[in-house]
Enzyme design. Structure first.
Site, mmCIF file in Angstrom:
data_model
loop_
_atom_site.group_PDB
_atom_site.id
_atom_site.type_symbol
_atom_site.label_atom_id
_atom_site.label_comp_id
_atom_site.label_asym_id
_atom_site.label_seq_id
_atom_site.Cartn_x
_atom_site.Cartn_y
_atom_site.Cartn_z
ATOM 1 N N GLY A 130 -25.770 7.344 15.238
ATOM 2 C CA GLY A 130 -25.376 7.549 13.849
ATOM 3 C C GLY A 130 -25.039 8.985 13.498
ATOM 4 O O GLY A 130 -24.396 9.231 12.469
ATOM 5 N N ARG A 131 -25.445 9.937 14.334
ATOM 6 C CA ARG A 131 -25.096 11.337 14.087
ATOM 7 C C ARG A 131 -24.866 12.086 15.397
ATOM 8 O O ARG A 131 -25.115 13.272 15.510
ATOM 9 C CB ARG A 131 -26.173 12.031 13.252
ATOM 10 C CG ARG A 131 -27.576 12.008 13.842
ATOM 11 C CD ARG A 131 -28.497 12.901 13.028
ATOM 12 N NE ARG A 131 -29.878 12.804 13.462
ATOM 13 C CZ ARG A 131 -30.840 13.628 13.069
ATOM 14 N NH1 ARG A 131 -30.546 14.627 12.250
ATOM 15 N NH2 ARG A 131 -32.073 13.470 13.483
ATOM 16 N N ARG A 161 -30.247 3.578 26.862
ATOM 17 C CA ARG A 161 -31.577 3.336 26.314
ATOM 18 C C ARG A 161 -32.039 1.901 26.600
ATOM 19 O O ARG A 161 -31.231 1.024 26.900
ATOM 20 C CB ARG A 161 -31.554 3.554 24.802
ATOM 21 C CG ARG A 161 -31.155 4.959 24.373
ATOM 22 C CD ARG A 161 -30.634 4.943 22.943
ATOM 23 N NE ARG A 161 -30.516 6.277 22.370
ATOM 24 C CZ ARG A 161 -29.472 7.080 22.533
ATOM 25 N NH1 ARG A 161 -28.431 6.676 23.262
ATOM 26 N NH2 ARG A 161 -29.436 8.258 21.964
ATOM 27 N N ASP A 189 -35.219 2.655 21.260
ATOM 28 C CA ASP A 189 -33.958 3.404 21.368
ATOM 29 C C ASP A 189 -34.202 4.857 21.743
ATOM 30 O O ASP A 189 -33.235 5.613 21.931
ATOM 31 C CB ASP A 189 -33.162 3.315 20.056
ATOM 32 C CG ASP A 189 -33.936 3.844 18.863
ATOM 33 O OD1 ASP A 189 -35.029 3.327 18.609
ATOM 34 O OD2 ASP A 189 -33.443 4.764 18.191
ATOM 35 N N ASN A 190 -35.463 5.263 21.863
ATOM 36 C CA ASN A 190 -35.791 6.636 22.255
ATOM 37 C C ASN A 190 -36.369 6.716 23.666
ATOM 38 O O ASN A 190 -36.977 7.712 24.038
ATOM 39 C CB ASN A 190 -36.767 7.266 21.264
ATOM 40 C CG ASN A 190 -36.088 7.685 19.977
ATOM 41 O OD1 ASN A 190 -34.885 7.895 19.947
ATOM 42 N ND2 ASN A 190 -36.847 7.802 18.907
ATOM 43 N N LYS A 218 -25.946 15.899 18.673
ATOM 44 C CA LYS A 218 -26.822 15.541 17.558
ATOM 45 C C LYS A 218 -26.381 16.384 16.366
ATOM 46 O O LYS A 218 -26.352 17.607 16.453
ATOM 47 C CB LYS A 218 -28.286 15.825 17.916
ATOM 48 C CG LYS A 218 -29.322 15.266 16.955
ATOM 49 C CD LYS A 218 -30.718 15.483 17.530
ATOM 50 C CE LYS A 218 -31.804 14.877 16.656
ATOM 51 N NZ LYS A 218 -33.150 15.052 17.252
ATOM 52 N N GLY A 228 -27.573 2.495 16.690
ATOM 53 C CA GLY A 228 -26.418 3.062 17.374
ATOM 54 C C GLY A 228 -26.374 4.553 17.082
ATOM 55 O O GLY A 228 -27.133 5.070 16.252
ATOM 56 N N ASP A 259 -25.588 11.188 6.624
ATOM 57 C CA ASP A 259 -24.461 12.123 6.607
ATOM 58 C C ASP A 259 -24.042 12.567 8.006
ATOM 59 O O ASP A 259 -23.081 13.321 8.164
ATOM 60 C CB ASP A 259 -24.777 13.345 5.737
ATOM 61 C CG ASP A 259 -25.992 14.141 6.225
ATOM 62 O OD1 ASP A 259 -26.458 13.897 7.362
ATOM 63 O OD2 ASP A 259 -26.472 15.004 5.460
ATOM 64 N N ASP A 316 -34.821 13.420 22.581
ATOM 65 C CA ASP A 316 -34.773 13.180 21.137
ATOM 66 C C ASP A 316 -36.062 13.637 20.451
ATOM 67 O O ASP A 316 -36.903 12.840 20.059
ATOM 68 C CB ASP A 316 -34.488 11.719 20.819
ATOM 69 C CG ASP A 316 -33.925 11.574 19.399
ATOM 70 O OD1 ASP A 316 -33.539 12.600 18.806
ATOM 71 O OD2 ASP A 316 -33.875 10.447 18.890
#
Length: 471
Positions: free
Chosen positions: A92-93, A186, A257-258, A113, A90, A125, A267
């Protein structure tokens, strides 16, 4: 400042509902400094009139754009990572910040991103290094110049945090990127709903993608509709991968996912461009088996399409899906031939065998001679019309021998395309614009050491000259 009349917000993904994304709050950063804005891309969606202050407000602080009736949405998806299924993925950033129509009517996403943690961050993070952002800008600009269907690095803003990373000297500077892209749906978006055996979710995604990206399929019914969508995605993926091959581009992380449903490259993490012809060349230091090596990218595209088909089998007959995927190999072969001929500035020959034979001989010569990838295409752009230039240039000593003679003879059968392009000043220089990893590192060093962006902006200007010359 008033927005451009070309500004046409059209948030669509939010209508899919809560099963597809999570509303999130953007990170609050210590400081914000604009280091890159793609004004051409901004103009395509009516954002070019923003002042730098307004730009930072929207793409650094993520103040809502006018009439963008959706919160930031972290998209949900699963995926195969190096062919191992991961249900913990999912955004995440990053998140989907908004959607707009460009001047041709295409729906484009504003995706981030490095914009902070989300429910899918796991232990991350949610941040992006400035170096990673710079690399994404460079990759997108270079691929665009070479005619690849690519996302655009719309904005890069330095954010004033010191990040710790394992794969580069730490602490390192931080940034937030905004990408302009024709769909962030995706293959893994479908996989997630298949994992939960949600036919309703898969059907909703199919309807969403057809309505927004392949509306000519709206007249199709039942399984023909689903198989038709898969075939369109297969052909679009084939064209994308073929364009990478001609560019000498190695994506590095071809997980499901890319890859998206519109066949648009995006990405850019551990990417590389080929220094020389080498099918085993890899981009990612962690790709120990060469799964996503340059020469295996066509196979990776097909494998990922098969995973998408597996997700769609919940609502479509397997044989219909299999037939749809069979469109990929011939579409790839045709697209690759066109992409390489375009890279060489040549027309598509009337005899298809001439083009195929020439390209086979070209690969053989390049691999055995060790000629630089970009140098070769620079030297021989428009074919034999560049012969005197190539044989007087810095790689002239390589253009000899049996392999070269075979290729040279076959090259003579193919006509140049738009010969006048050779008059562009770009072709007067002996060396091409390239983005070898050593050059990328050399561009980053003065930024890291002295905050000196001179070399970066010079490279962007050089890439723009390449794009102008190829047009």
């Amino acid at each position: 400042m008033p927005f451009s009349p070309h500004y046409r917000p059209d948030p669509q993904f939010v209508a899919l509902g809560q099963a597809f994304s999570d509303p999130v709050t953007p990170a609050s950063f210590p400081s914000l400094r604009l280091v890159w804005r793609d004004q051409e891309a901004a103009a395509s969606v009516g954002l070019e009139t923003l002042t730098d202050v307004e730009w930072i407000d929207h793409f650094g602080r993520f103040q809502a754009l006018p009439d963008m009736a959706q919160p930031p949405l972290a998209m949900r998806y699963h995926g195969h990572q190096f062919r191992s299924y991961n249900p913990q993925l999912g955004d995440g950033r990053g998140f989907l910040f908004g959607q707009l129509r460009d001047q041709s009517g295409r729906l484009l996403d504003l995706g981030t991103k490095g914009s902070g943690q989300t429910p899918w961050s796991r232990q991350g993070d949610g941040r992006l290094t400035l170096k990673g952002g710079v690399r994404e800008v460079l990759a997108a600009r270079m691929l665009q110049a070479q005619g690849v269907n690519t996302s655009k690095a719309l904005s890069l803003i330095e954010t004033g945090e010191a990040l710790v990373r394992q794969d580069e000297p730490s602490p390192t500077r931080s940034a937030v990127l905004v990408r302009l892209q024709h769909s962030h749906v995706r293959f893994g978006t479908f996989q997630r709903h298949a994992y939960f055996e949600s036919k309703e979710g898969i059907e909703a995604l199919v309807d969403h993608c057809i309505a927004l990206y392949y509306p000519h399929l709206l007249s199709f019914d039942g399984e023909a509709r689903v198989a038709g969508l898969l075939q369109e995605i297969a052909v679009a993926t084939a064209k994308m991968v073929a364009s990478w091959m001609a560019s000498g581009f190695v994506h590095g992380v071809l997980n499901t996912d890319n890859m998206n449903v519109t066949g648009e490259s995006f990405d850019y993490g551990p990417w590389r461009f080929l220094p020389v012809a080498d099918g085993n060349f890899t981009a990612a230091y962690f790709d120990q088996t060469g799964l996503y090596a340059y020469g295996r990218q066509p196979e990776a595209g097909l494998w990922n399409l098969k995973q998408l088909a597996c997700a769609l089998k919940f609502i479509c007959d397997v044989e219909a899906l299999t037939q749809a995927i069979r469109a990929y190999p011939p579409a790839f072969e045709e697209a690759q031939k066109h992409a390489f001929l375009t890279r060489l500035g040549l027309q598509v020959p009337s005899q298809a065998a001439d083009g195929a034979a020439m390209l086979d001989a070209m690969f053989a010569f390049m691999a055995r001679s060790g000629v630089s990838w970009d140098g070769f295409f620079h030297d021989w752009f428009c074919g034999l019309a560049s012969q005197s230039r190539a044989l007087a240039g810095p790689r002239r000593y390589l253009y000899a021998g049996k392999d070269f003679d075979v290729w040279h003879r076959l090259l003579g059968r193919i006509e140049p395309d738009r010969l006048g392009r050779l008059a562009h000043p770009y072709f007067e220089q002996p060396e091409p614009v390239s983005l070898d990893i050593t050059e990328v590192e050399a561009l980053w060093e003065p930024i890291a050491q002295r905050d000196d962006w001179t070399a970066f902006h010079a490279k962007i200007s050089d890439i723009a000259a390449l794009e102008d010359a190829l047009r």
